[in-house]
Design a protein around this motif. Structure first.
Motif, short mmCIF file in Angstrom:
data_model
loop_
_atom_site.label_atom_id
_atom_site.label_comp_id
_atom_site.label_asym_id
_atom_site.label_seq_id
_atom_site.Cartn_x
_atom_site.Cartn_y
_atom_site.Cartn_z
N ASN A 167 0.83 -1.22 0.00
CA ASN A 167 0.00 0.00 0.00
C ASN A 167 0.86 1.26 0.00
O ASN A 167 0.63 2.18 -0.78
N ILE A 168 1.84 1.30 0.87
CA ILE A 168 2.67 2.50 1.00
C ILE A 168 3.46 2.75 -0.28
O ILE A 168 3.47 3.86 -0.80
N LEU A 169 4.13 1.72 -0.78
CA LEU A 169 4.95 1.90 -1.99
C LEU A 169 4.09 2.23 -3.20
O LEU A 169 4.47 3.05 -4.04
N ASN A 170 2.93 1.62 -3.31
CA ASN A 170 2.04 1.88 -4.43
C ASN A 170 1.50 3.31 -4.36
O ASN A 170 1.40 3.99 -5.38
N GLU A 171 1.18 3.79 -3.17
CA GLU A 171 0.70 5.16 -3.01
C GLU A 171 1.78 6.18 -3.35
O GLU A 171 1.48 7.28 -3.79
N GLU A 172 3.04 5.80 -3.16
CA GLU A 172 4.15 6.68 -3.53
C GLU A 172 4.34 6.74 -5.04
O GLU A 172 5.15 7.52 -5.53
N GLY A 173 3.63 5.88 -5.77
CA GLY A 173 3.75 5.87 -7.23
C GLY A 173 4.89 5.01 -7.73
O GLY A 173 5.24 5.08 -8.90
N ARG A 174 5.44 4.19 -6.88
CA ARG A 174 6.54 3.32 -7.30
C ARG A 174 5.99 2.09 -8.00
O ARG A 174 4.87 1.65 -7.72
N ILE A 175 6.76 1.54 -8.92
CA ILE A 175 6.35 0.32 -9.61
C ILE A 175 6.73 -0.83 -8.69
O ILE A 175 7.90 -1.13 -8.48
N VAL A 176 5.73 -1.46 -8.12
CA VAL A 176 5.94 -2.48 -7.10
C VAL A 176 5.03 -3.68 -7.39
O VAL A 176 3.96 -3.53 -7.97
N ALA A 177 5.49 -4.86 -6.99
CA ALA A 177 4.69 -6.07 -7.13
C ALA A 177 4.59 -6.76 -5.77
O ALA A 177 5.50 -6.63 -4.94
N ALA A 178 3.50 -7.47 -5.57
CA ALA A 178 3.33 -8.24 -4.34
C ALA A 178 2.76 -9.61 -4.69
O ALA A 178 1.84 -9.72 -5.49
N ALA A 179 3.36 -10.62 -4.13
CA ALA A 179 2.86 -11.99 -4.25
C ALA A 179 2.51 -12.41 -2.83
O ALA A 179 3.39 -12.59 -2.00
N LEU A 180 1.21 -12.55 -2.57
CA LEU A 180 0.75 -12.72 -1.19
C LEU A 180 -0.01 -14.03 -0.98
O LEU A 180 -1.00 -14.29 -1.67
#
Length: 187
Positions: A167-180
């Protein structure tokens, strides 16, 4: 502009308070220099704070100002996640603002094949947040090597913290992936 107006409005009050209290903060000869100043200061009201006048915190609200097209993990259960108000059961793979079901049910099933989408995806996310379930799990050297070969960094943590980090990284506009994996998974 609104902050500047508040500062300009607060300064005269502050200056009057300072002039008024100057005469009271002189040392009292009966009590000594330190004690007299403290006693005089305690008798008078506190000065208005400029901290609030310069603060922008009242203008920032990360929780309510999330764009509608941006993924936001709101809750987790032992069997899934609630993302943007929708309940998803099972494991999830999130890339940027794309969300898809992910096949692994246990941490032991997480391998290069289950993450093969990153071989063809462009642009490559800068980091993959791997939610291991209830507890942090050691990542195999082969999986680490595969993730490194794609150009991503790896962060393996429990699924609750993985969702928050995403959530935090995505809100910062960074290109991020999560496998949960769901939080209830214990491997």
């Amino acid at each position: 502009m609104a902050v500047r107006r508040r500062v300009v409005a607060t300064l005269p009050t502050l200056m009057r308070a300072l002039r008024k209290d100057e005469s009271c903060l002189k040392p009292n000869n009966n009590m000594g220099i330190g004690i007299g100043m403290i006693a005089a200061a305690q008798q008078h009201q506190r000065l208005p704070s400029l901290r609030r006048a310069f603060s922008l915190y009242d203008q920032i609200n990360l929780i309510d100002n999330v764009p509608e097209d941006q993924l936001r993990f709101q809750q987790f259960t032992d069997t899934g996640f609630i993302v943007n108000g929708v309940n998803y059961e099972g494991s999830l793979l999130c890339i940027g603002n794309l969300l898809m079901s992910w096949s692994p049910k246990q941490f032991s099933e997480v391998n290069a094949e289950s993450l093969s989408v990153f071989k063809t995806m462009r642009p490559i996310p800068e980091i993959l947040i791997l939610g291991c379930g209830r507890h942090i799990q050691p990542v195999s050297p082969d999986l680490r090597q595969f993730i490194r070969s794609t150009g991503m960094k790896l962060e393996a943590i429990d699924s609750r913290n993985a969702a928050s980090t995403y959530n935090i990284l995505n809100e910062e506009g960074r290109i991020v992936a999560a496998a949960l994996l769901p939080y209830g998974v214990e491997d």
